[in-house]
Design an enzyme around this catalytic site. Sequence first.
Site, mmCIF file in Angstrom:
data_model
loop_
_atom_site.group_PDB
_atom_site.id
_atom_site.type_symbol
_atom_site.label_atom_id
_atom_site.label_comp_id
_atom_site.label_asym_id
_atom_site.label_seq_id
_atom_site.Cartn_x
_atom_site.Cartn_y
_atom_site.Cartn_z
ATOM 1 N N CYS A 273 0.788 -1.241 0.000
ATOM 2 C CA CYS A 273 0.000 0.000 0.000
ATOM 3 C C CYS A 273 0.810 1.276 0.000
ATOM 4 O O CYS A 273 0.628 2.125 -0.886
ATOM 5 C CB CYS A 273 -0.922 -0.006 1.207
ATOM 6 S SG CYS A 273 -1.881 -1.507 1.323
ATOM 7 N N LYS A 334 6.275 -7.159 7.188
ATOM 8 C CA LYS A 334 6.118 -6.881 8.616
ATOM 9 C C LYS A 334 5.723 -8.194 9.281
ATOM 10 O O LYS A 334 5.458 -9.189 8.602
ATOM 11 C CB LYS A 334 5.072 -5.798 8.858
ATOM 12 C CG LYS A 334 3.654 -6.193 8.483
ATOM 13 C CD LYS A 334 2.667 -5.121 8.915
ATOM 14 C CE LYS A 334 1.249 -5.573 8.675
ATOM 15 N NZ LYS A 334 0.260 -4.577 9.034
#
Length: 485
Positions: A273, A334
Site C-alpha cells: 500500500c 512486517k
Amino acid sequence: MKIIVVGTGFVGLPHAAVLSEAGHEVYAYDIDPVKVAAYESGDPVQIERYVNEPGLAAAVAETLSRYLFFTTDISEIIDETDVFFLCLPTPPNRDGSTDLSYYLNAVHDIAELLAQRKIKTRVVLVNKSTVPVGTARLLERIMNEHGVENFGVASNPEFLAQGNAVEGSRKPDRVVVGADTAEDFEIMRRVYSQFVNHVRIRYLETTPETAESIKYMGNTLLLTYISFWNGVGARVAETFPNVRMEDLKIGVTSDTRISTWGSYVSNGAGGSCFGKDIQSLIYQLNQAGNSTDLLQAVYNINEYQKTYLIDRAIHEAHFNFNQKTVALLGLAFKKRTNDMRDSASLKAVEALLSRGVKSIRAYDPLAMEEAQRSWFNPERNHLFERISYHDTAVEALGGSDALYISTDWEEFRGLSRTIEKTVAPPYLVIDGRRMLPDYETLMARGYQYLAVGGPLLTAPSSSEAHSDNGRVAGKDATELEKQAA
Ligand code: UGA
C-alpha cells in the site's frame, strides 16, 4: 442483503468473511479456480496458502456454505444482488500510475452481466480497493456505456492493516462511504448496519471523490510519519553521541498531539500500500500540474532506508560482504503476515547479492513458501540459488559471518542468547528493526551491533579495527568540539 465480493485476496477475503458474519448472503468471486477450491475446502492450511491472516481461516469456516459461498461464476447469481464490492489488485505501473487492468476487466465483465439482468433491482457497485481519485466516476460511465439500469456507484475504501484484517473489519475505527444518492447511502447503511450510530466508530458519508482522496491522504500521512522517524529521528540518534533512540521516541511522542505509530524506526516500510499509494498520488497530482516535493521526499527517504544499513556495514563496520555468508531473519514486509510485496527484504537481498555474498541463509516464520514460489524463484534470477531456507533462526545463523534482521517478528527479540550460542564474536549483527533489547550486553561480549537509530556499537577491546572507543570514528567529534578546539 445479497452481496458479491469480487476478488478474494488480502482485501476481499477478510471483507467477505466478516460481512457474512453479519448475516449477509455473501458470494466471494474469483477467476482463479484453484484458489476458490482452496477456500471452499474450509481447510485452514489451504486458505492460509493464499491469505495468511490471524483468525481468517476460522472466520471463513464459521459461515462457509451458510452465509458465505465461493464461486468462479456469478452469471447465475447476479439477479437481486444489492451490492458488489470490487476488491481487485491495483498494482503500480513503472511511472507510478495505477494499473487498472484487473479492475477494468472485471468491471467490463460485470457490466455485461448486469446489462442482461432479468430483475432490475437497485444495485450499488462499490470500489473497495485503492483506486485513483475519479475511478467511481469512471465506473459509472462504464456501466452507462454497457446500458446497465438502476445502479449506483460508491467508494468505500478499506483501511485495514495486514495482520489485523479480520479484527479490523469487525471493529473498524471508521467507515467512509462516498456515494451520490440517498438511496445508495441507505443501501450502504444496511450493509454496515452494525457500524451506523456506533458509539466508537465514525461512520462518514461523503462524495465518492472525497472518499477516494481520504484513502490516499491517510496512507501518505502514515508514510510521512515513518519517513520522519526513519529520515530524521533515526539519523539524529545515529549521528550525535549518547542519544538513545528509545528515549528519544518516548520523549517526543509523549506530546499528546503526536502519535507513537510510525516511530518504530526500521529498514523502510513495505507492503502493498504505502509505496504504491504515495507514487500514485504523486502521479495524479503531477498530471494536474502540481508540485509534489514533500511526497517525493517521503517516498525517497523510505526507499533509501531499505539498503542504507548494508552501506553502513561497509563504511562504518568495514565489513566486506564479498564471498561472505549472511543470515537473513525475516522476509515478510512486517510481522504476522506472509506477504512480501515491497518488503525491505527484497531490496536487502538484491543489495547483498550485488555485493557478492556467497550465500544467504533465510528464515521467516510464515513467508518462506511465498519467497521460494514468487519472489526468490531461481527461474527469475539464477543468483537466487544462493539463498537457502531454514526452519529456525538458530539454523539460519549457523555458519554465517553476519546477521541481517529485516522483519519485526516478536520471536527475534530473544535472539541475543541464540547469537551468543551459535556464532563467535566479533560477529556483525545488522538490525533493521531495533529488535534486540539487550544489544549493550551483546556489544560487551565482543559482538558488533549496527542498528537503525544508533551508532555502530563495538566492544572496546575489538574497537581498533572498526571504530573509535565504541563509537563510529568521526561521529563523536561534533561541530561543538571542533569549534572549542
Ligand atoms: C497500511 C495502513 O497502515 C492501513 O491503514 C491501510 O489500510 C493499508 O496500508 C492499505 O492501504 O491497505 P499495511 O500495509 O498492512 O497497512 O501495514 P502497516 O502496519 O501500516 O505497515 C506498513 C509498513 O510500515 C511495514 O513494513 C511496517 O513494518 C512499517 N512500519 C510501521 C514501520 O517501519 N514503523 C512503524 O512505526 C510502523
